[in-house]
Design an enzyme around this catalytic site. Sequence first.
Site, short mmCIF file in Angstrom:
data_model
loop_
_atom_site.label_atom_id
_atom_site.label_comp_id
_atom_site.label_asym_id
_atom_site.label_seq_id
_atom_site.Cartn_x
_atom_site.Cartn_y
_atom_site.Cartn_z
N HIS A 46 0.80 -1.22 0.00
CA HIS A 46 0.00 0.00 0.00
C HIS A 46 0.84 1.28 0.00
O HIS A 46 0.58 2.16 -0.81
CB HIS A 46 -1.07 0.02 1.09
CG HIS A 46 -2.11 1.05 0.73
ND1 HIS A 46 -3.05 0.85 -0.24
CD2 HIS A 46 -2.27 2.33 1.14
CE1 HIS A 46 -3.77 1.95 -0.41
NE2 HIS A 46 -3.32 2.87 0.42
N ARG B 20 -11.27 -10.38 -11.50
CA ARG B 20 -10.17 -9.76 -12.24
C ARG B 20 -9.20 -10.85 -12.70
O ARG B 20 -9.27 -11.99 -12.23
CB ARG B 20 -9.45 -8.76 -11.33
CG ARG B 20 -8.75 -9.41 -10.17
CD ARG B 20 -8.31 -8.42 -9.12
NE ARG B 20 -7.05 -7.77 -9.45
CZ ARG B 20 -6.19 -7.29 -8.53
NH1 ARG B 20 -6.47 -7.42 -7.24
NH2 ARG B 20 -5.09 -6.70 -8.88
N ARG B 21 -8.32 -10.51 -13.62
CA ARG B 21 -7.22 -11.38 -14.01
C ARG B 21 -7.64 -12.77 -14.45
O ARG B 21 -7.05 -13.75 -14.01
CB ARG B 21 -6.25 -11.55 -12.83
CG ARG B 21 -5.58 -10.29 -12.38
CD ARG B 21 -4.99 -10.48 -11.01
NE ARG B 21 -3.88 -9.58 -10.76
CZ ARG B 21 -3.20 -9.54 -9.63
NH1 ARG B 21 -3.51 -10.37 -8.65
NH2 ARG B 21 -2.21 -8.71 -9.47
N TYR C 175 1.71 5.28 -2.45
CA TYR C 175 2.08 6.66 -2.13
C TYR C 175 3.46 7.00 -2.65
O TYR C 175 3.76 8.16 -2.91
CB TYR C 175 1.93 6.92 -0.63
CG TYR C 175 0.51 6.70 -0.22
CD1 TYR C 175 -0.48 7.56 -0.68
CD2 TYR C 175 0.13 5.61 0.53
CE1 TYR C 175 -1.81 7.33 -0.39
CE2 TYR C 175 -1.20 5.37 0.83
CZ TYR C 175 -2.16 6.24 0.37
OH TYR C 175 -3.48 6.00 0.65
N HIS D 200 -10.35 0.49 -10.45
CA HIS D 200 -9.89 1.47 -9.46
C HIS D 200 -8.44 1.88 -9.68
O HIS D 200 -8.13 3.05 -9.79
CB HIS D 200 -10.06 0.90 -8.05
CG HIS D 200 -9.32 1.67 -7.01
ND1 HIS D 200 -9.69 2.93 -6.62
CD2 HIS D 200 -8.20 1.39 -6.30
CE1 HIS D 200 -8.84 3.38 -5.72
NE2 HIS D 200 -7.92 2.47 -5.51
N PHE D 201 -7.54 0.89 -9.78
CA PHE D 201 -6.14 1.33 -9.80
C PHE D 201 -5.69 1.83 -11.17
O PHE D 201 -4.64 2.46 -11.27
CB PHE D 201 -5.18 0.31 -9.16
CG PHE D 201 -5.05 -1.00 -9.86
CD1 PHE D 201 -4.45 -1.10 -11.08
CD2 PHE D 201 -5.49 -2.16 -9.24
CE1 PHE D 201 -4.31 -2.32 -11.71
CE2 PHE D 201 -5.35 -3.39 -9.85
CZ PHE D 201 -4.76 -3.47 -11.09
N HIS D 202 -6.52 1.59 -12.20
CA HIS D 202 -6.18 2.25 -13.46
C HIS D 202 -6.58 3.73 -13.44
O HIS D 202 -6.07 4.52 -14.23
CB HIS D 202 -6.80 1.52 -14.65
CG HIS D 202 -5.99 0.32 -15.07
ND1 HIS D 202 -6.13 -0.92 -14.50
CD2 HIS D 202 -4.97 0.20 -15.97
CE1 HIS D 202 -5.26 -1.76 -15.04
NE2 HIS D 202 -4.54 -1.11 -15.93
#
Lengths: 562, 159
Positions: free
Chosen positions: A237, A451-452, A241, A388-390
């Site tokens: 995580h 996913r995946r 950042y 989300h993370f894209h």
Amino acid sequence: MELVVERDAQGVVPARPVGAAPASGWRRLALAHFAVAFGAFGVAALIAVMQALSRANTALPFRSPAIFYLSVTAHGVLMALVFTTFFIMGLGYVVARTALGRELVSERLGWAAFVVSALGTVLAVAVILAGEATVLYTFYPPLKAHPLFYIGATLLVAGSWLWCAVMLRSYRVWRRDHPQEPVPLAMHGMLATVIVWLLATAGVAAEMLFLLIPWSLGLRETVDPVLARTLFWWFGHPLVYFWLLPAYTLWYAVLPRQVGGKLFSDPLARLVFVLFILFSTPVGFHHQFMDPGIAGGWKLAHTVSTYAILLPSFITAFTVIASLEVAGRLRGARGLFDWIPRLPWSDPFFASVALAMLTFAAGGFGGAINAAFGMNAMVHNTAWVQGHFHLTVGTAVALTFMGASYWLLPQLTGRPLRLRSLARVQPYLWFFGMLTFSVVSHATGLMGMPRRVYDASYGGHPAAQAWQAWTGLSALGGVVLFVSAMSFVTVMVASATNPRRQEASAIVYAEPLEALPRSRPVWDRFGLWAAVAVLLVVAAYGYPLWSLLRLERFGSPGYSPF
Amino acid sequence: MRVHLYERIWIGVAIGLVLLFLAAIGYGAYAFSAHPPSHVETIDPRRAREDARFARPGVRVRPDGRVEVVVLAQLFSFAPREIRVPAGRPVTFRLTSPDVIHGFQIVGTNGNAMVVPGYVSEFTTVFREPGEYLIVCNEYCGLGHHMMHGKLIVMPEGV
């Protein structure tokens, strides 16, 4: 713009005739990093379009589960680990050199860092392409890859530690000569990045050195997967950042000046970076909500610290938008919203960053849902997560980095940007391509699509038919993204080889609206904040790790079903 | 440190929002028991198939009337492949893996858990809507990952 004069004298690079001379040492060092970053980005984008089409069950040549899962691994490693890390290291050198206005300590160490990281990358990628490490970029044991995959990834991180040493040493030498001044804000942001990275990588280094490397070499028979996942997410995580803080640094310290304005609030920007130092790491269990072996109370505790980290992003939204309003008004805007169209929407740097920030607002709220203790079960490991993370790393971070490249490359090479009209369109293509891909991913995720997966048809089950109807649209988004990615790489290559030269222009950072304090603010006490952050990590992980180690645990031998 | 009035207001609003989110999560966790599966129990993965707890995967009714479903998630299938449970009654799932990490997701419900070798995952839920649900493995487990699926049949109450 007359306000801050004294600080600028610190921040500006002594103007050099870049146009005439070849790139000086630190420029070459930064450019070498950007070259690796853009190379990894280009290859990963090529792989990604294949995945998007494959997911839509398009009849591609050589389409097979082995190639699909190999490509998911390669895409994740190249984008999330190689592109980001190399870009951030290059940007760090630029900021340390130009914001502090003195030579790096030292360039040689910087080159050593580059060689170690590049060597690690080559090893890991070669093993992945050979099909010996189809374990995805999260490499959860007991899936077992070739030892060189783990060793390569560890070398990539080890190289980045040498980069941290260059950054910290350059800062300390500057600080010795300026004991009472606030450090330039851009460097403040990069130092926060360095501290977050050091805290984060302690987790993955322990996982690699004590568990995975000995295990893959056969020196250890078994590995406990929950322990490994806990150490991974200790890293995984704050990794987010590590990507985000350099983007924030660009939003705070570069963007306002590029659009002709000023930074609305310097002290709040510093506070934001300190909050990230404190709360980036003690949050990892929100990635393990669905895991057995970890008590619910600790998952709830990590939920609280995860939500605490929403705060600095809320503050950033205000400060950055206020800075843009200042710019719009300096450009002659009146009325409530007139400042928005006054901003330079056809400038590739501004368009990239503005669209990145817009996307991040949506991605941030999605993140709040993922981190919700009770709601995570609805979205865990579904296509929602990739959606989300894209938005976050794939757009807020990646598009900011692309925009920054349009701004930085000419200053580093002394060659002006070519194919400007392509550069103007590229950020919008990325934005709309990603919007399409991501909205579909979020929607199909809520329908339950995992996913995946190579093929999400599940024997024609009605639930699967419902989501399969949408995958064509996300593939279309993937194709637009691919066009955008290739446009970016083309502009970079064309500009880097531009036979024309331009006059040297110094890399200059934004000035705050109000003059800086004369003394060193408490937010610049990096040692203090790092120490508090370590205490928070111990509080968040100490007891859970200890109780995990006390369980009667049975390790797992390795499996390589690929 | 001088902070602009509008900024103070905004920071106040932001802190309020974060506290509101946390209060909602806390309320959900305690009032509706909306919390993730966090069972702590270990098992030897190399003997999971012979272990008394998982030797006979399937559905059974506990003495206290609860329905218990024992599932083995393995490369690349679920045992049992088809699960039948009654609607409207608490159903407790107990899962483990004898090989790599798998996921167990009942599409269209909040049934979702990681299945980790060496550990027993457990969660309890109630299915209100009778029907046939798709179960998928949602954690990459190897080249047959997308073929790893099963079926949950929720039978109307009283059948």
